[in-house]
Design an enzyme around this catalytic site. Structure first.
Site, PDB file in Angstrom:
ATOM      1  N   GLY A  10       0.904  -1.199  -0.181  1.00  0.00           N
ATOM      2  CA  GLY A  10       0.055   0.218  -0.104  1.00  0.00           C
ATOM      3  C   GLY A  10       0.970   1.352  -0.323  1.00  0.00           C
ATOM      4  CG  ASP A  32      -1.053  -5.933  -0.916  1.00  0.00           C
ATOM      5  OD1 ASP A  32      -0.514  -4.972  -0.254  1.00  0.00           O
ATOM      6  OD2 ASP A  32      -2.262  -6.357  -0.665  1.00  0.00           O
ATOM      7  CG  ASN A  94      -3.501  -3.049  11.588  1.00  0.00           C
ATOM      8  OD1 ASN A  94      -4.186  -3.614  10.813  1.00  0.00           O
ATOM      9  ND2 ASN A  94      -3.124  -1.950  11.818  1.00  0.00           N
ATOM     10  CG  ASN A 119       0.804   2.771  13.653  1.00  0.00           C
ATOM     11  OD1 ASN A 119       1.641   2.761  14.550  1.00  0.00           O
ATOM     12  ND2 ASN A 119       0.858   3.552  12.707  1.00  0.00           N
ATOM     13  CG  ASP A 147       7.303   9.518  16.514  1.00  0.00           C
ATOM     14  OD1 ASP A 147       6.507   9.707  15.783  1.00  0.00           O
ATOM     15  OD2 ASP A 147       7.222   8.623  17.247  1.00  0.00           O
ATOM     16  CG  HIS A 174       4.468   5.807  16.377  1.00  0.00           C
ATOM     17  ND1 HIS A 174       4.977   6.986  15.981  1.00  0.00           N
ATOM     18  CD2 HIS A 174       3.745   5.546  15.214  1.00  0.00           C
ATOM     19  CE1 HIS A 174       4.620   7.476  14.763  1.00  0.00           C
ATOM     20  NE2 HIS A 174       3.813   6.561  14.181  1.00  0.00           N
TER      21      HIS A 174
END
Ligand code: APR
Length: 305
Positions: A10, A32, A94, A119, A147, A174
């Site tokens: 993606g 993918d 996820n 994430n 970050d 994060h």
């Protein structure tokens, strides 16, 4: 050529692949579950080669066995958050994806180093570590580079100086509780605390914490990918070239910073074996408390896994 496989083609996965190909750091396999997408993006990148002058091979596939022999595997498969959502909301869906991907990594590329981007990254990295069964030095989360880059970008804007002279440091998970460290953030060696008023630093630190959400708010669908992609490329380069760079990333803590059994962002030495050391900064009490508060959130997430 070294070999890097990127799982998920993606926005983030494709950007990572392009940055790696452009720098000729490795041959790349893009994986993918959607048929045609990794093949199409891979071919498109190969066709950019003659213009950008790179010879890295980029192969797109739906077949996990193609990751065999990879030096590094980057996991970007999974959902990004939407406007108004916290990264933590992604955990349920996820973790299923990262679990499946990690089983395939253990099966086909048992000697690889894994960099997790999906994430909530600190929890997903812990999950990938558990499921692969790899030593923790070979499973690393990407967050601190991104970050810190956001922190540096905002400082450069405020001071009107080159980003090249800025070295920024952000610790913690994060998420909303990340811990930007002004004392360890410098412009050509000068701490920013000597260059900017405390109030301005506070605002920049908060904008950094909200940096991902700011992009999600603008894009409306999907989340950031250029800066995350370049952050991964920097980590891959440090490992493949055995550079021993000190880079903030999500690593397994086993007593460091008085934290146990959690993945969280701290400065780590990255080289050819993965995490080759953890730097323990002498934090002030408020900084340490902020790091522990951040770790608490991810410990709760790990308990839910
Ligand atoms: N195997 C391989 N690919 C998968 C799998 C799987 N099991 N499940 C999903 N994917 C793929 C999707 O088909 C999609 O192409 O992962 C890709 C995710 O791409 P995007 O939706 O564009 O998301 P992206 O912006 O790349 O973010 C990916 O990185 O920064 C984090 O929060 C972000 O968790 C998100 C992840």
């Amino acid at each position: 050529m070294k070999k890097v496989s990127v799982i998920g083609s993606g926005n983030v996965g494709a950007t990572v692949a392009l940055f790696l190909a452009e720098r000729e750091l490795a041959d790349i396999v893009l994986v993918d579950i959607v048929e045609g997408v990794p093949q199409g993006k891979g071919l498109d990148m190969v066709e950019a080669g003659p213009i950008c002058r790179f010879d890295s091979k980029v192969e797109g596939t739906n077949d996990y066995s193609r990751i065999r022999g990879s030096d590094i595997i980057v996991i970007t498969a999974g959902l990004p958050r939407k406007k108004g959502e916290s990264r933590l909301i992604l955990q349920q869906k996820n973790s299923e994806i990262v679990g499946q991907v990690s089983r395939d990594i253990a099966k086909y590329a048992p000697d690889s180093i894994v960099i997790v981007v999906t994430n909530p990254v600190d929890i997903m990295t812990y999950h990938a570590w558990k499921v692969t069964g790899f030593p923790n030095k070979r499973v690393i989360g990407q967050a601190g580079v991104l970050d810190s880059a956001r922190f540096a970008a905002f400082i450069a804007m405020e001071l009107d100086v080159s980003v090249e002279d800025i070295s920024a440091m952000v610790l913690g998970g994060h998420g909303d509780e990340m811990v930007p460290l002004p004392r360890y953030t410098t412009v050509s060696g000068i701490p920013i605390t000597e260059l900017l008023p405390a109030e301005t630093i506070k605002n920049i630190a908060q904008r950094t914490r909200d940096g991902g959400a700011e992009i999600v708010g603008l894009l409306k669908t999907g989340s950031a990918f250029y800066a995350p992609g370049s952050a991964v490329a920097q980590m891959v380069e440090a490992i493949l070239k055995d550079k021993k760079r000190i880079i903030p990333c999500s690593v397994y803590l086993n007593g460091e910073y008085s934290l146990m059994d959690v993945y969280i962002g701290v400065p780590a030495k990255l080289g050819s074996s993965g995490v080759e050391g953890i730097i323990e900064l002498k934090l002030t009490q408020p900084e340490l408390t902020a790091l522990h508060d951040s770790a608490k959130v991810y410990k709760e997430g790990i308990a839910k896994l």
